[in-house]
Design a protein around this motif. Structure first.
Motif, PDB file in Angstrom:
ATOM      1  N   THR A  89      41.963  33.367  42.140  1.00 57.57           N
ATOM      2  CA  THR A  89      42.600  34.499  42.839  1.00 57.57           C
ATOM      3  C   THR A  89      41.537  35.515  43.276  1.00 57.57           C
ATOM      4  O   THR A  89      41.511  35.949  44.429  1.00 57.57           O
ATOM      5  CB  THR A  89      43.632  35.178  41.907  1.00 57.57           C
ATOM      6  N   VAL A  90      40.673  35.889  42.351  1.00 57.57           N
ATOM      7  CA  VAL A  90      39.648  36.892  42.660  1.00 57.57           C
ATOM      8  C   VAL A  90      38.667  36.342  43.705  1.00 57.57           C
ATOM      9  O   VAL A  90      38.254  37.043  44.635  1.00 57.57           O
ATOM     10  CB  VAL A  90      38.925  37.337  41.373  1.00 57.57           C
TER      11      VAL A  90
ATOM     12  N   LYS B 214      37.843  38.071  47.344  1.00 60.92           N
ATOM     13  CA  LYS B 214      36.477  38.459  47.746  1.00 60.92           C
ATOM     14  C   LYS B 214      36.098  37.765  49.055  1.00 60.92           C
ATOM     15  O   LYS B 214      35.509  38.364  49.941  1.00 60.92           O
ATOM     16  CB  LYS B 214      35.482  38.098  46.637  1.00 60.92           C
ATOM     17  N   ARG B 215      36.450  36.494  49.142  1.00 56.07           N
ATOM     18  CA  ARG B 215      36.100  35.738  50.350  1.00 56.07           C
ATOM     19  C   ARG B 215      36.743  36.349  51.596  1.00 56.07           C
ATOM     20  O   ARG B 215      36.151  36.438  52.655  1.00 56.07           O
ATOM     21  CB  ARG B 215      36.558  34.277  50.182  1.00 56.07           C
TER      22      ARG B 215
ATOM     23  N   ALA C 244      43.518  42.015  35.249  1.00 62.31           N
ATOM     24  CA  ALA C 244      43.157  43.443  35.288  1.00 62.31           C
ATOM     25  C   ALA C 244      41.645  43.601  35.099  1.00 62.31           C
ATOM     26  O   ALA C 244      40.992  44.347  35.834  1.00 62.31           O
ATOM     27  CB  ALA C 244      43.931  44.214  34.222  1.00 62.31           C
ATOM     28  N   ALA C 245      41.090  42.880  34.131  1.00 61.36           N
ATOM     29  CA  ALA C 245      39.654  43.008  33.852  1.00 61.36           C
ATOM     30  C   ALA C 245      38.834  42.502  35.038  1.00 61.36           C
ATOM     31  O   ALA C 245      37.874  43.159  35.472  1.00 61.36           O
ATOM     32  CB  ALA C 245      39.303  42.231  32.586  1.00 61.36           C
ATOM     33  N   ALA C 246      39.217  41.353  35.590  1.00 60.83           N
ATOM     34  CA  ALA C 246      38.443  40.774  36.700  1.00 60.83           C
ATOM     35  C   ALA C 246      38.541  41.654  37.942  1.00 60.83           C
ATOM     36  O   ALA C 246      37.545  41.848  38.654  1.00 60.83           O
ATOM     37  CB  ALA C 246      38.948  39.365  37.002  1.00 60.83           C
ATOM     38  N   CYS C 247      39.719  42.199  38.208  1.00 61.10           N
ATOM     39  CA  CYS C 247      39.880  43.057  39.393  1.00 61.10           C
ATOM     40  C   CYS C 247      39.054  44.328  39.223  1.00 61.10           C
ATOM     41  O   CYS C 247      38.415  44.790  40.175  1.00 61.10           O
ATOM     42  CB  CYS C 247      41.358  43.375  39.640  1.00 61.10           C
ATOM     43  N   ALA C 248      39.070  44.891  38.016  1.00 62.41           N
ATOM     44  CA  ALA C 248      38.281  46.110  37.768  1.00 62.41           C
ATOM     45  C   ALA C 248      36.793  45.806  37.993  1.00 62.41           C
ATOM     46  O   ALA C 248      36.078  46.573  38.636  1.00 62.41           O
ATOM     47  CB  ALA C 248      38.522  46.613  36.354  1.00 62.41           C
ATOM     48  N   GLN C 249      36.371  44.663  37.517  1.00 62.14           N
ATOM     49  CA  GLN C 249      34.955  44.290  37.647  1.00 62.14           C
ATOM     50  C   GLN C 249      34.528  44.130  39.112  1.00 62.14           C
ATOM     51  O   GLN C 249      33.396  44.433  39.471  1.00 62.14           O
ATOM     52  CB  GLN C 249      34.736  42.975  36.882  1.00 62.14           C
ATOM     53  N   HIS C 250      35.464  43.658  39.946  1.00 57.95           N
ATOM     54  CA  HIS C 250      35.117  43.397  41.345  1.00 57.95           C
ATOM     55  C   HIS C 250      35.608  44.488  42.291  1.00 57.95           C
ATOM     56  O   HIS C 250      35.626  44.291  43.519  1.00 57.95           O
ATOM     57  CB  HIS C 250      35.678  42.037  41.763  1.00 57.95           C
TER      58      HIS C 250
END
Ligand code: KG4
Ligand code: ZN
Length: 380
Positions: A291-292, A296-297, A320-326
């Motif tokens: 998903t992330v 991004k792509r 939530a963690a991955a979206c915050a990171q990116h």
């Protein structure tokens, strides 16, 4: 104001929507009925929809009337069919349109809600919107829980589409797993989907191997909370493939072989919890990574998610963690709107009405195999 109906699988639901506000969203789930058979039995689902639709509709109208602060005139909501001549609980003349899920789903089940909606629209001389179930899922993450008015404080939901931004949407449930690029309201592109089992189906099938009752996803999730996700290494199918498709049947098969070779694990509750956590981690890793990566792509700044599996604790946390990171904004459907419901059908129909989308012919057939087309405007 819109009345919306959903009956595509094993939930009978009726909602009343007004200006993005969910005035009522009554859902009657058939999970207990189908649990005995380990899956949805279409004939039983149809019978239950027929049995439940009017009581559910009556309750939805009653709740909507209360939310609007209209004094009761139709008597208390009782689980009995509305009799001819009974004043209705919400003035039906106030509806601007009627909406119902037209597909995809179980053919006979779809017919119950769709035909009732079409008949009502015809009788009231209002436009009818036949809604694509998956497209409706794309809109539920925009509805946030909001307190009801003082006279009806029960929590309700309100969708604020002024906050809309292009997004990548993960729809993940027992029947479907897909990634969709929602470029604008009513404009979406299917990016990919599962080539075999849906993620929820994988959760349910693994849970069945562990002897958990149907649908096992929520129970497996609860057991996983106390387990070690690194205890066992299960495959993460298609994780590294750059396309947006998914495959989960191999993961289920590897759990089956794992248990065939080490059946004693089932006798140790700690190891069972570790197994649950490890399987959950494999499924969630794939969903979150893909998903992330798609977001991004495509250069979007927002990710949304809906469908029953979006109730999964690890999925919610890791997204939530991955979206915050990116640097991505995440909108998860409220848990009460993750599983199938008529509110999302009504929210989408209201957007169509407001954007001037032509209504669906009132005699349109249900579309059990309706695909969310790749790269098209909103389904009509
Ligand atoms: O949206 P939904 O009601 O649609 C279908 O009928 O397909 O989703 C039901 C699916 C089931 O597979 C169920 O096991 C799964 O969502 N599910 C979960 C959780 N809650 C529901 N899977 C994993 N963890 C959960 N907490
Ligand atoms: Zn669904």
């Amino acid at each position: 104001m819109l009345l919306a109906l959903e009956s595509s699988c094993d939930e009978t639901s009726v909602a009343v929507i007004h200006d993005g506000r969910v005035l009522s969203n009554v859902v009657s789930s058939q999970i207990k009925l189908h649990a005995e058979y380990g899956g949805v039995v279409p004939e039983l689902a149809t019978r239950e929809h027929l049995r439940n639709l009017l009581p559910v509709a009556r309750e939805a109208l009653h709740v909507a009337r209360k939310a609007l602060g209209v004094p009761p005139s139709g008597g208390p909501a009782t689980p009995e069919p509305v009799e001819a001549g009974t004043p209705s609980a919400t003035p039906l003349d106030h509806f601007d349109a009627i909406a119902a899920t037209l597909g995809p789903g179980l053919p006979q089940a779809l017919m119950i809600g769709a035909r009732a909606g079409q008949a009502l629209a015809f009788a009231l001389r209002k436009p009818f919107y036949g809604i694509h179930h998956h497209e409706a899922h794309l809109y539920s993450p925009w509805a946030a829980a909001a307190p009801g008015p003082a006279h009806a404080p029960r929590a309700t939901h309100h969708a604020d589409f002024s906050a809309f931004q292009p997004n990548v949407s993960l729809i993940v449930s027992g029947g479907h797993t897909m990634l969709v690029f929602v470029e604008a309201e009513l404009k979406h592109h299917l990016l990919g989907g599962t080539v075999d089992d849906a993620a929820g189906e994988c959760f349910d099938k693994v849970a069945k191997l562990l002897g958990l009752p149907y649908p096992g996803g929520p129970e497996l999730d609860a057991l996983a909370e106390q387990g070690d996700p690194r205890a066992f290494d299960f495959p993460r199918p298609m994780l590294r493939d750059l396309h947006d498709d998914f495959s989960f049947s191999g993961l289920k098969t590897s759990v089956r072989y794992f248990l065939r070779d080490q059946p004693f694990i089932l006798d140790d509750p700690d190891r069972v919890r570790d197994l649950c956590a490890s399987v959950r981690s494999a499924i969630v890793d794939v969903l979150v990574t893909k998903t992330v990566r798609a977001a991004k792509r495509l250069g979007v700044k927002c990710v949304t998610a809906s469908g029953g599996v979006t109730c999964n604790r690890a999925l919610r946390q890791q997204l939530a963690a991955a979206c915050a990171q990116h640097g991505l904004t995440l909108r998860l459907a409220d848990k009460s709107l993750c599983t199938d419901n008529a509110a999302m059908v009504g929210l989408l129909a209201e957007r169509k009405l407001l954007h001037g989308t032509p209504p669906t012919p009132p005699d349109a057939e249900v579309r059990p195999s309706w695909r969310l087309a790749a790269g098209t405007e909103s389904a009509r």
